[in-house]
Design a protein around this motif. Sequence first.
Motif, PDB file in Angstrom:
ATOM      1  N   GLY A  26       9.035   5.560 -14.670  1.00  0.00           N
ATOM      2  CA  GLY A  26       8.243   4.259 -15.506  1.00  0.00           C
ATOM      3  C   GLY A  26       7.064   4.046 -14.772  1.00  0.00           C
ATOM      4  N   SER A  27       6.671   4.478 -13.595  1.00  0.00           N
ATOM      5  CA  SER A  27       5.542   4.311 -13.095  1.00  0.00           C
ATOM      6  C   SER A  27       4.273   4.930 -13.652  1.00  0.00           C
ATOM      7  CB  SER A  27       5.431   4.854 -11.565  1.00  0.00           C
ATOM      8  OG  SER A  27       6.247   4.000 -10.586  1.00  0.00           O
ATOM      9  N   ARG A  28       3.119   4.437 -13.665  1.00  0.00           N
ATOM     10  CA  ARG A  28       1.919   5.459 -14.365  1.00  0.00           C
ATOM     11  C   ARG A  28       1.301   6.257 -13.234  1.00  0.00           C
ATOM     12  NH1 ARG A  28       0.579   0.219 -16.884  1.00  0.00           N
ATOM     13  NH2 ARG A  28       1.143   0.460 -19.018  1.00  0.00           N
ATOM     14  N   LEU A  29       0.933   7.267 -13.489  1.00  0.00           N
ATOM     15  CA  LEU A  29       0.406   8.417 -12.445  1.00  0.00           C
ATOM     16  C   LEU A  29      -0.974   8.540 -12.902  1.00  0.00           C
ATOM     17  CD1 LEU A  29       3.630  10.739 -12.013  1.00  0.00           C
ATOM     18  CD2 LEU A  29       3.023   8.656 -10.702  1.00  0.00           C
ATOM     19  N   LEU A  30      -1.776   8.828 -11.757  1.00  0.00           N
ATOM     20  CA  LEU A  30      -3.189   9.270 -11.800  1.00  0.00           C
ATOM     21  C   LEU A  30      -3.343  10.648 -12.008  1.00  0.00           C
ATOM     22  CD1 LEU A  30      -4.644   6.607  -9.484  1.00  0.00           C
ATOM     23  CD2 LEU A  30      -4.500   6.302 -11.800  1.00  0.00           C
ATOM     24  N   ARG A  31      -4.269  11.020 -12.689  1.00  0.00           N
ATOM     25  CA  ARG A  31      -4.866  12.544 -12.948  1.00  0.00           C
ATOM     26  C   ARG A  31      -6.446  12.360 -12.883  1.00  0.00           C
ATOM     27  NH1 ARG A  31      -0.993  16.076 -14.774  1.00  0.00           N
ATOM     28  NH2 ARG A  31      -2.614  17.682 -13.666  1.00  0.00           N
ATOM     29  N   VAL A  32      -6.979  13.580 -12.254  1.00  0.00           N
ATOM     30  CA  VAL A  32      -8.211  13.537 -11.857  1.00  0.00           C
ATOM     31  C   VAL A  32      -9.164  13.491 -13.194  1.00  0.00           C
ATOM     32  CG1 VAL A  32      -9.841  15.041 -10.840  1.00  0.00           C
ATOM     33  CG2 VAL A  32      -7.959  14.797  -9.512  1.00  0.00           C
ATOM     34  N   LEU A  66      -2.327   3.324  -1.905  1.00  0.00           N
ATOM     35  CA  LEU A  66      -1.582   3.428  -3.251  1.00  0.00           C
ATOM     36  C   LEU A  66      -1.841   4.370  -4.445  1.00  0.00           C
ATOM     37  CD1 LEU A  66       0.688   1.386  -4.125  1.00  0.00           C
ATOM     38  CD2 LEU A  66      -1.054  -0.084  -5.193  1.00  0.00           C
ATOM     39  N   CYS A  67      -3.303   4.462  -4.634  1.00  0.00           N
ATOM     40  CA  CYS A  67      -3.557   5.625  -5.552  1.00  0.00           C
ATOM     41  C   CYS A  67      -3.326   6.869  -5.095  1.00  0.00           C
ATOM     42  CB  CYS A  67      -5.342   5.291  -5.803  1.00  0.00           C
ATOM     43  SG  CYS A  67      -5.810   3.981  -6.524  1.00  0.00           S
ATOM     44  N   LEU A  68      -3.530   7.327  -4.061  1.00  0.00           N
ATOM     45  CA  LEU A  68      -2.875   8.632  -3.592  1.00  0.00           C
ATOM     46  C   LEU A  68      -1.483   8.840  -4.003  1.00  0.00           C
ATOM     47  CD1 LEU A  68      -5.059   9.180  -0.394  1.00  0.00           C
ATOM     48  CD2 LEU A  68      -5.161  10.139  -2.537  1.00  0.00           C
ATOM     49  N   ASN A  69      -0.858   7.701  -3.601  1.00  0.00           N
ATOM     50  CA  ASN A  69       0.660   7.884  -3.894  1.00  0.00           C
ATOM     51  C   ASN A  69       0.972   8.230  -5.325  1.00  0.00           C
ATOM     52  OD1 ASN A  69       1.396   7.355  -1.019  1.00  0.00           O
ATOM     53  ND2 ASN A  69       2.197   5.352  -1.254  1.00  0.00           N
ATOM     54  N   HIS A  70       0.146   7.850  -6.144  1.00  0.00           N
ATOM     55  CA  HIS A  70       0.306   7.885  -7.656  1.00  0.00           C
ATOM     56  C   HIS A  70      -0.398   8.984  -8.238  1.00  0.00           C
ATOM     57  CE1 HIS A  70       2.278   3.890  -6.681  1.00  0.00           C
ATOM     58  NE2 HIS A  70       3.003   3.949  -7.956  1.00  0.00           N
ATOM     59  N   LEU A  71      -0.898   9.859  -7.378  1.00  0.00           N
ATOM     60  CA  LEU A  71      -1.816  10.864  -7.902  1.00  0.00           C
ATOM     61  C   LEU A  71      -1.248  12.192  -8.097  1.00  0.00           C
ATOM     62  CD1 LEU A  71      -5.026  11.657  -8.660  1.00  0.00           C
ATOM     63  CD2 LEU A  71      -4.945  12.443  -6.292  1.00  0.00           C
ATOM     64  N   LYS A 120       0.905  -1.072  -0.090  1.00  0.00           N
ATOM     65  CA  LYS A 120      -0.009   0.021  -0.032  1.00  0.00           C
ATOM     66  C   LYS A 120       0.806   1.286   0.003  1.00  0.00           C
ATOM     67  CE  LYS A 120      -0.655   0.003   4.930  1.00  0.00           C
ATOM     68  NZ  LYS A 120      -1.752  -0.405   6.089  1.00  0.00           N
ATOM     69  N   THR A 121       2.240   1.232   0.399  1.00  0.00           N
ATOM     70  CA  THR A 121       2.910   2.487   0.586  1.00  0.00           C
ATOM     71  C   THR A 121       3.814   2.330  -0.551  1.00  0.00           C
ATOM     72  OG1 THR A 121       4.471   0.980   2.004  1.00  0.00           O
ATOM     73  CG2 THR A 121       2.626   2.614   3.291  1.00  0.00           C
ATOM     74  N   THR A 122       3.992   1.625  -1.475  1.00  0.00           N
ATOM     75  CA  THR A 122       4.932   1.652  -2.651  1.00  0.00           C
ATOM     76  C   THR A 122       4.698   2.951  -3.517  1.00  0.00           C
ATOM     77  OG1 THR A 122       4.822  -0.840  -2.797  1.00  0.00           O
ATOM     78  CG2 THR A 122       5.387   0.502  -4.757  1.00  0.00           C
ATOM     79  N   PRO A 123       5.899   3.475  -3.185  1.00  0.00           N
ATOM     80  CA  PRO A 123       5.990   4.938  -3.933  1.00  0.00           C
ATOM     81  C   PRO A 123       6.303   4.894  -5.461  1.00  0.00           C
ATOM     82  CG  PRO A 123       8.038   4.497  -3.023  1.00  0.00           C
ATOM     83  CD  PRO A 123       7.234   3.295  -2.760  1.00  0.00           C
ATOM     84  N   PRO A 124       5.890   5.679  -6.379  1.00  0.00           N
ATOM     85  CA  PRO A 124       6.189   5.651  -7.806  1.00  0.00           C
ATOM     86  C   PRO A 124       7.528   6.048  -8.044  1.00  0.00           C
ATOM     87  CG  PRO A 124       5.006   7.776  -7.054  1.00  0.00           C
ATOM     88  CD  PRO A 124       5.007   6.901  -5.975  1.00  0.00           C
ATOM     89  N   GLY A 125       8.025   5.615  -9.203  1.00  0.00           N
ATOM     90  CA  GLY A 125       9.201   6.024  -9.588  1.00  0.00           C
ATOM     91  C   GLY A 125       9.346   6.268 -11.133  1.00  0.00           C
ATOM     92  N   SER A 178      -0.635   3.566   8.966  1.00  0.00           N
ATOM     93  CA  SER A 178       0.175   3.786   7.840  1.00  0.00           C
ATOM     94  C   SER A 178       0.631   5.373   7.698  1.00  0.00           C
ATOM     95  CB  SER A 178      -0.193   3.246   6.635  1.00  0.00           C
ATOM     96  OG  SER A 178      -1.126   3.898   6.112  1.00  0.00           O
ATOM     97  N   GLY A 179       1.023   5.587   6.604  1.00  0.00           N
ATOM     98  CA  GLY A 179       1.430   7.057   6.665  1.00  0.00           C
ATOM     99  C   GLY A 179       0.314   8.076   5.650  1.00  0.00           C
ATOM    100  N   MET A 180      -0.826   7.270   5.683  1.00  0.00           N
ATOM    101  CA  MET A 180      -2.080   7.868   4.739  1.00  0.00           C
ATOM    102  C   MET A 180      -2.385   9.262   5.215  1.00  0.00           C
ATOM    103  SD  MET A 180      -5.572   5.880   3.540  1.00  0.00           S
ATOM    104  CE  MET A 180      -6.818   6.537   2.570  1.00  0.00           C
ATOM    105  N   PHE A 181      -2.137   9.573   6.517  1.00  0.00           N
ATOM    106  CA  PHE A 181      -2.744  10.836   7.067  1.00  0.00           C
ATOM    107  C   PHE A 181      -1.816  12.080   6.382  1.00  0.00           C
ATOM    108  CE2 PHE A 181       0.925   9.498   9.860  1.00  0.00           C
ATOM    109  CZ  PHE A 181       1.389  10.889  10.324  1.00  0.00           C
ATOM    110  N   THR A 182      -0.661  11.675   5.945  1.00  0.00           N
ATOM    111  CA  THR A 182       0.120  12.434   5.371  1.00  0.00           C
ATOM    112  C   THR A 182      -0.024  13.062   3.813  1.00  0.00           C
ATOM    113  OG1 THR A 182       1.766  11.071   4.630  1.00  0.00           O
ATOM    114  CG2 THR A 182       2.079  11.945   7.050  1.00  0.00           C
ATOM    115  N   ARG A 183      -1.137  12.199   3.049  1.00  0.00           N
ATOM    116  CA  ARG A 183      -1.375  12.377   1.773  1.00  0.00           C
ATOM    117  C   ARG A 183      -2.324  13.351   1.372  1.00  0.00           C
ATOM    118  NH1 ARG A 183       2.373  10.820  -0.148  1.00  0.00           N
ATOM    119  NH2 ARG A 183       3.219  11.429   1.752  1.00  0.00           N
ATOM    120  N   PHE A 184      -3.014  14.253   2.167  1.00  0.00           N
ATOM    121  CA  PHE A 184      -3.808  15.188   2.110  1.00  0.00           C
ATOM    122  C   PHE A 184      -3.141  16.672   2.136  1.00  0.00           C
ATOM    123  CE2 PHE A 184      -5.868  11.358   3.652  1.00  0.00           C
ATOM    124  CZ  PHE A 184      -6.604  11.149   2.362  1.00  0.00           C
TER     125      PHE A 184
END
Length: 331
Positions: A92-98, A146-151, A85-90, A172-178
């Motif tokens: 080659g990763s695909r990122l999400l857009r709204v 995981l989606c927030l990490n890639h957004l 759930k905490t895997t960060p992008p790097g 986890s670290g989800m509280f820092t995702r906002f």
Amino acid sequence: MKIAFVGKGGSGKTTLSSLFIRHLAAQQAHVVAVDADINQHLAAALGLDEDEAAALPAMGAHLPLIKDYLRGTNPRITSAETMIKTTPPGEGSRLLRVREDNPVYDTCARTVRLDDGQIRLMATGPFTESDLGVACYHSKVGAVELCLNHLVDGADEYVVVDMTAGSDSFASGMFTRFDMTFLVAEPTRKGVSVYRQYKEYARDFGVALKVVGNKVQGPDDLDFLRDQVGEDLLVTIGHSDWVRAMEKGRPPRFELLEDANRTALGTLRQAADASYARRDWQRYTSQMVHFHLKNAESWGNAKTGADLAAQVDPAFVLGERAAEVSAPQPV
């Protein structure tokens, strides 16, 4: 902006998050709404009937697809199975857009039409009896994290997450995702107890936290909240006949919401919008890596049989520029 609504059970957190989502949609903002509460009530608060709410796809049930899509061509991630759930992008990763269309939204999101606009709605899925003894709710919320990490989201784009009650997001670290966390508190001792927990946990991470006083009935309630939370009190919400009708399944048009409550929602948006100028993508990425390494050491490496620290791309910083060069969607 990424916005969380948190609070103890029964505080009105889901109701207020649904009102804020309606407010944004009425102003033609681009909104992705996510129900990440163990009790899945956001769909009903947005006007869906029981059958429509039950038909929403569960993000937790589609975690393999989410992982496979987000992994992209990132060479540091050897397989989707090694993503947690905490895997960060790097690179080659695909990122999400709204605003985009992609396989994650196609599978996990549904368009909900409101009075004056529309949103995308996603849900983790309920915690069922089949999960007892074999799973915890954090595994389902992990799809959201995981989606927030890639957004990568921009101005006039909003991801509004109705979080699980209490302080579970600190597992986890989800509280820092906002960019902004709105904590809904009633004017009672129990009502402000979760605020104190959040304030303490978030202190070292630069989390923007504002309190929304709910069910405030008079000056004494207001004075109590001011005394307990001080300058973190952003706005208060009182009785609403509109909300009462909504809870009975017969909401009037949203434009008929009481003026005072409409003004309060405008204040919430102003606070959320102001957070955009304070964004620090470097810090956001560093916090992501920090919690990934902690989770990898405590349980992730053992679960996956891989060295998850190797997934970290030290040169990568999430942000608008990263989104421009992220891996293309699969054909």
